[in-house]
Design an enzyme around this catalytic site. Structure first.
Site, mmCIF file in Angstrom:
data_model
loop_
_atom_site.group_PDB
_atom_site.id
_atom_site.type_symbol
_atom_site.label_atom_id
_atom_site.label_comp_id
_atom_site.label_asym_id
_atom_site.label_seq_id
_atom_site.Cartn_x
_atom_site.Cartn_y
_atom_site.Cartn_z
ATOM 1 N N LYS A 99 -2.683 -10.685 -12.698
ATOM 2 C CA LYS A 99 -1.895 -9.106 -13.504
ATOM 3 C C LYS A 99 -1.059 -8.823 -12.182
ATOM 4 O O LYS A 99 -1.012 -8.636 -10.923
ATOM 5 C CB LYS A 99 -3.399 -8.002 -12.922
ATOM 6 C CG LYS A 99 -2.706 -7.053 -13.296
ATOM 7 C CD LYS A 99 -3.823 -6.167 -13.268
ATOM 8 C CE LYS A 99 -3.340 -4.975 -11.596
ATOM 9 N NZ LYS A 99 -2.136 -4.162 -11.412
ATOM 10 N N GLY A 134 -2.813 -6.844 -1.631
ATOM 11 C CA GLY A 134 -2.689 -5.992 -1.529
ATOM 12 C C GLY A 134 -3.003 -4.844 -0.148
ATOM 13 O O GLY A 134 -3.495 -5.518 0.396
ATOM 14 N N SER A 135 -2.511 -3.506 0.096
ATOM 15 C CA SER A 135 -3.622 -2.906 0.888
ATOM 16 C C SER A 135 -5.048 -2.852 1.256
ATOM 17 O O SER A 135 -6.151 -3.102 0.477
ATOM 18 C CB SER A 135 -3.107 -1.699 0.616
ATOM 19 O OG SER A 135 -4.157 -1.119 -0.936
ATOM 20 N N THR A 136 -5.952 -2.633 2.584
ATOM 21 C CA THR A 136 -6.675 -3.116 3.138
ATOM 22 C C THR A 136 -8.056 -2.587 2.041
ATOM 23 O O THR A 136 -9.292 -2.297 1.849
ATOM 24 C CB THR A 136 -6.705 -3.124 4.631
ATOM 25 O OG1 THR A 136 -6.245 -3.777 5.124
ATOM 26 C CG2 THR A 136 -8.322 -3.177 4.894
ATOM 27 N N GLU A 187 -5.700 -11.026 1.053
ATOM 28 C CA GLU A 187 -4.623 -10.723 1.574
ATOM 29 C C GLU A 187 -4.326 -8.974 1.910
ATOM 30 O O GLU A 187 -3.568 -8.763 1.500
ATOM 31 C CB GLU A 187 -3.218 -11.626 1.523
ATOM 32 C CG GLU A 187 -2.481 -12.201 2.915
ATOM 33 C CD GLU A 187 -1.734 -10.838 2.726
ATOM 34 O OE1 GLU A 187 -1.426 -10.671 3.490
ATOM 35 O OE2 GLU A 187 -0.405 -11.449 1.609
ATOM 36 N N CYS A 226 3.269 -7.069 4.563
ATOM 37 C CA CYS A 226 2.633 -7.507 4.960
ATOM 38 C C CYS A 226 2.267 -7.432 6.731
ATOM 39 O O CYS A 226 2.294 -6.760 7.741
ATOM 40 C CB CYS A 226 1.391 -7.644 5.400
ATOM 41 S SG CYS A 226 1.909 -9.670 3.539
ATOM 42 N N GLU A 281 -0.946 1.359 9.295
ATOM 43 C CA GLU A 281 0.352 0.953 8.450
ATOM 44 C C GLU A 281 1.779 1.731 8.234
ATOM 45 O O GLU A 281 0.751 2.666 7.062
ATOM 46 C CB GLU A 281 -0.182 -0.668 8.033
ATOM 47 C CG GLU A 281 0.790 -1.347 6.950
ATOM 48 C CD GLU A 281 0.498 -2.672 6.092
ATOM 49 O OE1 GLU A 281 -0.804 -2.368 5.129
ATOM 50 O OE2 GLU A 281 0.758 -3.706 6.058
HETATM 51 P P1 ADP Z 1 -0.436 -0.054 -2.787
HETATM 52 O O1 ADP Z 1 -1.810 1.113 -2.032
HETATM 53 O O2 ADP Z 1 0.545 -0.385 -2.153
HETATM 54 O O3 ADP Z 1 0.228 0.586 -3.953
HETATM 55 P P2 ADP Z 1 -2.658 -1.834 -3.937
HETATM 56 O O4 ADP Z 1 -3.143 -2.537 -2.784
HETATM 57 O O5 ADP Z 1 -2.834 -0.784 -4.097
HETATM 58 O O6 ADP Z 1 -1.192 -1.600 -2.823
HETATM 59 O O7 ADP Z 1 -2.062 -2.629 -5.239
HETATM 60 C C1 ADP Z 1 -1.870 -3.921 -5.289
HETATM 61 C C2 ADP Z 1 -2.193 -4.357 -5.510
HETATM 62 O O8 ADP Z 1 -3.121 -4.077 -6.525
HETATM 63 C C3 ADP Z 1 -2.055 -4.652 -7.807
HETATM 64 O O9 ADP Z 1 -1.126 -4.736 -8.655
HETATM 65 C C4 ADP Z 1 -2.500 -3.306 -8.189
HETATM 66 O O10 ADP Z 1 -2.312 -2.593 -9.412
HETATM 67 C C5 ADP Z 1 -4.355 -3.710 -7.837
HETATM 68 N N1 ADP Z 1 -4.921 -2.577 -7.612
HETATM 69 C C6 ADP Z 1 -5.046 -1.201 -7.217
HETATM 70 N N2 ADP Z 1 -6.078 -0.641 -6.953
HETATM 71 C C7 ADP Z 1 -7.260 -2.060 -7.327
HETATM 72 C C8 ADP Z 1 -8.660 -1.515 -7.829
HETATM 73 N N3 ADP Z 1 -8.986 -0.624 -7.975
HETATM 74 N N4 ADP Z 1 -9.180 -2.749 -8.029
HETATM 75 C C9 ADP Z 1 -8.110 -3.932 -8.621
HETATM 76 N N5 ADP Z 1 -6.797 -3.546 -8.512
HETATM 77 C C10 ADP Z 1 -6.487 -2.541 -7.740
#
Ligand code: ADP
Length: 501
Positions: free
Chosen positions: A191, A244-246, A266, A300, A401
Site C-alpha cells: 500500500k 512511517g511515523s512512530t 522503520e 527519517c 521529529e
Molecule cells: P505521516 O504521519 O507522516 O503521514 P504515517 O506513518 O501516518 O506517516 O503514514 C505512513 C504510511 O502508513 C502511509 O502509507 C499511511 O497510509 C499508513 N498508515 C497511516 N495510518 C495507518 C494505520 N492506522 N494503519 C495502517 N497504516 C497506516
C-alpha cells in the site's frame, strides 16, 4: 479498461498514461466502494488526478490473490535463478522508464527532479538489481551434532507480506521492501501513501511487463486508517513491513498482534550530529546541510539535532548559516538549480510552521528562515530553510521529529556530555560524528544509541548496508544482506541417521 488510466502531461512536458486503479492479480480494477484519493501538486496546490482507494474488501481481494500466487507453482516452484532474473528484469524496466517515473515523483511529491531521477529512481534500479542477485544465494546450514543425526535448516519464505509505504520516498521505499521479499520467494500486498499515490501505479505496469505471475505483487492505494489498518490486522497476512511515523508504527504493531505477524518497522527519528573541536569544519558544514536540508528535511534519518563542541560553535554556526543561504535554493522542483522544493502536503507544511512557532515561543534563537517561502509562485507548500540556535534539551524542537527543512543547534563541552545528550531521546535511528581523531570516532560510534552512525558524513545510506533503528525508531533491518532475514523463516530439519531406540 480505459477508465483505469488517464493521459497526463506533467509540468515538464512529459506526456504519459497514468494508471488510476488498484493492481490486483496483474489486472487493473476499481475499488469496490468507488472511493478515490485526489493527488495534489504541492508546488502550486493544483489537482493532478484522482485514483481509486482501497478499503477492507479490496484488501481481502488482494490478499486472496497473493495467497493463491504463493501456492501457485509458477511462483512457488520457479528456480531461484529465474526468480532473480524476474527481479532483475523489473530493475531494467525501471531504468528504461526512469524519466517518467522521476517526473511523476517530482510532480506528486515535490522533490527536485534531479533528486527523483539520480537518487530515488537510481536507488530503485540498484536495490532491485542487488536483491535479484540474492535470489539464488539464500542458504540454510548443516548443523553437526552427532553421527546419528543430520540436522539442517531451510530458509523458506514467510508467505504473504503486507508492505506499507510512506510518502517521502515512494518508489525507493517500495523497492527496499519488494527486493528482499521477492528474492526470498514471498508474495506481496503493498500500500502506497495516500499523499503520493501515483508513481507506484506506473511501476505496477512494469511488474506485469517483467513477467511476474499474477498475484505475486499487488499494489493498492488507500487511506492508512482503512486500507493500511485492514492490511495490518488481516488474518491471512504473515508479515507486515512498515515505514512511517512512530505513532502509526505503534498502532500497526498492535494490529499485527491479532495473528502474531512477523513485523519490520522503520519509524521516526531525531538523529544527532556531533561536531567535535577537531573536526574538518568545511566537511562538517557541508554534510550537516545535506543531513537535514535534503529532501526538504523529510527524511527519517535526517540529522536534525546538531551538537557542536564549544570551541568551534560560533565558527560552525556562521559557516553553516552561510552555506545554507548559498546552497539551499528553494524553487520549482522541475528547475535544474532547485535544491529544495515544497513540503509534500499542506498538513506537513503546517506542521513545520507550528514547530517554528514552538521554537520561537520556547525562546530559541531563530538564526534563519522561520517562515513560509512565497517567492516561487506565491503558492505551494514552501518553507524557508530554518535554523534555530541556543536550543535547550527540554525544548520540543530539540526532542520531537519535525520532518522539515528545520534544524536545531546547541553547544556541548565534553565528549561525555555530547553522548549523554545525543542519547537522551526516545529515538535511535541515525547519527553522525565529525572528528579527525580516529580513536574518538570509533569510541563514540560504539556508544551512540542508534541503528546507524556516519563518521564524517551524514545520510549517505546505501542499499548494500543495513538500515534500521533502535529504541522507538523501529524493529528489524532493511537493506543489505541483513534485509533478507526479515523475509525468511529458518526451518530446522532433524534427520535420524541411526535410531537410538
Ligand atoms: P505521516 O504521519 O507522516 O503521514 P504515517 O506513518 O501516518 O506517516 O503514514 C505512513 C504510511 O502508513 C502511509 O502509507 C499511511 O497510509 C499508513 N498508515 C497511516 N495510518 C495507518 C494505520 N492506522 N494503519 C495502517 N497504516 C497506516
Amino acid at each position: 479498461m480505459s477508465e483505469l488510466a488517464v493521459t497526463l502531461t506533467a509540468p515538464n512536458g512529459v506526456n504519459y498514461s497514468q494508471p488510476v486503479g488498484l493492481f490486483i492479480n496483474n489486472e487493473w480494477v476499481n475499488s469496490t466502494s468507488g472511493a478515490k484519493i485526489t493527488s495534489i501538486n504541492p508546488t502550486d496546490e493544483t489537482e493532478i488526478t484522482s485514483v481509486y482507494a482501497a478499503d477492507a474488501e479490496d484488501v481481502d481481494a488482494a490478499v486472496a490473490a497473493a495467497r493463491a500466487a504463493f501456492k501457485n507453482p509458477a511462483w512457488r516452484d520457479i528456480s531461484t535463478t529465474d526468480r532473480g532474473k524476474l527481479i532483475h528484469r523489473l530493475s531494467t524496466l525501471v531504468e528504461k522508464h526512469q524519466t517518467i517515473l522521476a517526473t511523476i515523483e517530482t510532480w506528486d511529491n515535490g522533490k527536485p527532479y534531479s533528486v527523483a531521477l539520480n537518487e530515488d529512481v537510481a536507488e530503485v534500479v540498484g536495490t532491485l538489481a542487488y536483491y535479484a542477485g540474492f535470489a539464488d544465494k539464500i542458504y540454510g546450514q548443516v548443523i553437526d551434532t552427532s553421527p546419528s543425526k543430520l540436522a539442517y535448516t531451510i530458509r523458506e519464505p514467510l508467505g504473504v507480506c503486507g508492505q506499507i509505504i510512506p510518502w517521502n520516498y515512494p518508489l525507493a521505499m517500495a523497492a527496499w521492501k519488494l527486493g528482499p521479499a521477492l528474492a526470498c520467494g514471498n508474495t506481496v500486498v503493498l500500500k502506497a501513501a495516500e499523499q503520493t499515490p501515483l508513481s507506484i501505479l506506473y511501476f505496477a505496469n512494469l511488474i506485469k511487463e517483467a513477467g511476474f505471475p499474477p498475484g505475486v505483487i499487488n499494489i493498492l492505494n488507500g487511506h492508512g486508517k482503512k486500507a493500511g489498518a485492514a492490511i495490518a490486522s488481516h488474518l491471512d497476512i504473515d508479515k507486515i513491513a512498515f515505514t512511517g511515523s512512530t505513532a502509526t508504527g505503534r498502532e500497526i504493531m498492535k494490529m499485527a498482534a491479532v495473528n502474531m505477524k512477523n513485523i519490520t518497522l522503520e519509524t521516526g527519528g531525531k538523529s544527532p550530529l556531533l561536531v567535535f573541536d577537531d573536526a574538518d569544519l568545511d566537511q562538517a558544514v557541508k554534510w550537516a546541510h545535506i543531513g537535514i536540508m535534503s529532501n526538504m528535511g523529510q527524511i527519517c534519518t535526517a540529522t536534525s539535532r546538531i551538537l557542536v563542541q564549544e570551541g568551534i560553535y560560533e565558527k560552525f554556526i556562521s559557516a553553516f548559516r552561510e552555506h545554507v543561504a548559498s546552497t539551499s535554493k528553494v524553487g520549482d522542483p522541475f528547475k535544474d538549480d532547485t535544491f529544495q522544493g515544497p513540503q509534500v502536503t499542506k498538513t506537513q507544511y503546517e506542521r513545520v510552521l507550528s514547530y517554528i512557532e514552538s521554537g520561537k515561543s520556547e525562546g530559541a534563537t531563530l538564526m534563519a528562515g522561520g517562515e513560509p517561502y512565497k517567492d516561487v509562485n506565491g503558492k505551494g507548500f514552501f518553507i524557508a530553510p530554518t535554523i534555530f540556535t541556543n536550543v535547550k534539551d527540554e525544548m520540543r524542537i530539540f526532542r520531537e521529529e519535525v520532518f522539515g527543512p528545520f534544524v536545531v543547534i546547541s553547544s556541548f563541552k565534553t565528549e561525555e556530555e555530547a553522548l549523554e545528550r545525543a542519547n537522551n531521546t526516545t529515538y535511535g535511528l541515525g547519527s553522525a560524528v565529525f572528528t579527525q581523531d580516529l580513536t574518538k570516532a570509533h569510541r563514540v560510534a560504539r556508544k551512540i544509541e542508534a541503528g546507524m552512525v556516519w563518521v564524517n558524513s551524514s545520510n549517505d545510506s546505501d542499499y548494500r548496508i543495513p538500515f534500521g533503528g533502535v529504541k522507538q525508531s523501529g524493529i528489524g533491518r532493511e537493506l543489505g544482506e541483513a534485509g533478507l532475514a526479515a523475509y525468511t523463516n529458518s526451518k530446522a530439519v532433524h534427520v535420524t541417521l541411526e535410531s537410538a531406540l
